[in-house]
Design a protein around this motif. Structure first.
Motif, PDB file in Angstrom:
ATOM      1  N   ASP A 107     -41.887  55.054 105.528  1.00  0.00           N
ATOM      2  CA  ASP A 107     -41.463  53.783 106.097  1.00  0.00           C
ATOM      3  C   ASP A 107     -40.880  52.916 104.985  1.00  0.00           C
ATOM      4  N   LEU A 108     -39.733  52.327 105.235  1.00  0.00           N
ATOM      5  CA  LEU A 108     -39.046  51.488 104.252  1.00  0.00           C
ATOM      6  C   LEU A 108     -39.928  50.345 103.754  1.00  0.00           C
ATOM      7  N   LEU A 154     -23.420  50.557  99.884  1.00  0.00           N
ATOM      8  CA  LEU A 154     -22.919  49.269 100.357  1.00  0.00           C
ATOM      9  C   LEU A 154     -23.714  48.137  99.712  1.00  0.00           C
ATOM     10  N   PRO A 155     -23.157  46.919  99.729  1.00  0.00           N
ATOM     11  CA  PRO A 155     -23.934  45.778  99.225  1.00  0.00           C
ATOM     12  C   PRO A 155     -25.209  45.606 100.054  1.00  0.00           C
ATOM     13  N   ALA A 156     -26.317  45.327  99.376  1.00  0.00           N
ATOM     14  CA  ALA A 156     -27.604  45.168 100.051  1.00  0.00           C
ATOM     15  C   ALA A 156     -27.624  43.912 100.900  1.00  0.00           C
ATOM     16  N   GLY A 157     -28.249  44.021 102.051  1.00  0.00           N
ATOM     17  CA  GLY A 157     -28.455  42.865 102.932  1.00  0.00           C
ATOM     18  C   GLY A 157     -29.752  42.156 102.580  1.00  0.00           C
ATOM     19  N   ARG A 158     -30.024  41.079 103.273  1.00  0.00           N
ATOM     20  CA  ARG A 158     -31.213  40.273 102.975  1.00  0.00           C
ATOM     21  C   ARG A 158     -32.526  40.927 103.376  1.00  0.00           C
ATOM     22  N   GLU A 159     -32.500  41.857 104.309  1.00  0.00           N
ATOM     23  CA  GLU A 159     -33.747  42.450 104.801  1.00  0.00           C
ATOM     24  C   GLU A 159     -34.236  43.647 103.988  1.00  0.00           C
ATOM     25  N   VAL A 160     -33.533  43.985 102.925  1.00  0.00           N
ATOM     26  CA  VAL A 160     -33.950  45.127 102.105  1.00  0.00           C
ATOM     27  C   VAL A 160     -35.182  44.722 101.287  1.00  0.00           C
ATOM     28  N   PRO A 161     -36.282  45.465 101.426  1.00  0.00           N
ATOM     29  CA  PRO A 161     -37.491  45.132 100.660  1.00  0.00           C
ATOM     30  C   PRO A 161     -37.251  45.274  99.151  1.00  0.00           C
ATOM     31  N   ARG A 162     -37.934  44.450  98.391  1.00  0.00           N
ATOM     32  CA  ARG A 162     -37.774  44.438  96.945  1.00  0.00           C
ATOM     33  C   ARG A 162     -38.051  45.788  96.285  1.00  0.00           C
ATOM     34  N   VAL A 168     -28.220  46.659  90.866  1.00  0.00           N
ATOM     35  CA  VAL A 168     -26.823  46.416  91.219  1.00  0.00           C
ATOM     36  C   VAL A 168     -26.667  45.874  92.639  1.00  0.00           C
ATOM     37  N   GLN A 169     -27.794  45.608  93.309  1.00  0.00           N
ATOM     38  CA  GLN A 169     -27.776  44.987  94.633  1.00  0.00           C
ATOM     39  C   GLN A 169     -27.010  45.803  95.682  1.00  0.00           C
ATOM     40  N   THR A 170     -27.161  47.120  95.629  1.00  0.00           N
ATOM     41  CA  THR A 170     -26.543  47.989  96.628  1.00  0.00           C
ATOM     42  C   THR A 170     -27.621  48.859  97.269  1.00  0.00           C
ATOM     43  N   VAL A 171     -27.284  49.422  98.424  1.00  0.00           N
ATOM     44  CA  VAL A 171     -28.178  50.350  99.115  1.00  0.00           C
ATOM     45  C   VAL A 171     -27.378  51.556  99.579  1.00  0.00           C
TER      46      VAL A 171
END
Length: 157
Positions: free
Chosen positions: A42-43, A100-108, A114-117
């Motif tokens: 689970d993410l 892609l650029p990370a969104g706000r809901e990505v857990p720390r 580099v703020q990507t996922v």
């Protein structure tokens, strides 16, 4: 360890439900995907994410991809501009990981410096059923050599 023999083309809902319970409880699982076997969790399960990193022998800063069930779910975790949306829609579901650029809901715990996922939408009925049953994305990485076979495994935490 819980071992579930899942039909690859038509996963049994009771097995998917049981696997989802364990994943939501912080477990780590091995499951068939459209390319190979995936090792995932689970993410939002921080300890499970750290366990996947230990199993793979990767540093905490190493970027990890995750599986979403569709583009609308992916858009919650990644910034998808119009031109990228057309490319994604054309190639997904499939065997590709899109950075892609990370969104706000990505857990720390899974954010890279580099703020990507890495976003994947699998063709595999098992992977899609697991993501849907969990209700959110799953961390997904390839299983280390020699640790997968024809069944899905779910490890209790």
């Amino acid at each position: 360890m819980l071992r579930l023999s899942v039909l690859v083309d038509h996963p049994q809902p009771r097995h998917i439900g049981r696997a989802a319970e364990v994943l939501l409880g912080g477990g780590v699982g091995i499951f068939p995907t459209d390319t190979t076997y995936g090792l995932g969790c689970d993410l939002y399960a921080k300890k499970a994410v750290e366990r996947v990193q230990r199993i793979k022998g990767i540093d905490r800063r190493h970027p990890m991809s995750f599986v979403c069930c569709d583009l609308s779910q992916a858009a919650r975790y990644a910034v998808i501009e119009d031109r990228n949306y057309r490319i994604l829609r054309h190639h997904l579901p499939g065997k590709y990981t899109f950075i892609l650029p990370a969104g706000r809901e990505v857990p720390r715990v899974v954010q890279s410096s580099v703020q990507t996922v890495g976003i994947r939408i699998r063709e595999s009925p098992v992977a899609l059923a697991l993501v849907q049953a969990v209700g959110g994305p799953l961390i997904s990485t390839t299983v280390p050599r020699g640790q997968g076979d024809e069944a899905a495994y779910v490890n209790d935490p």
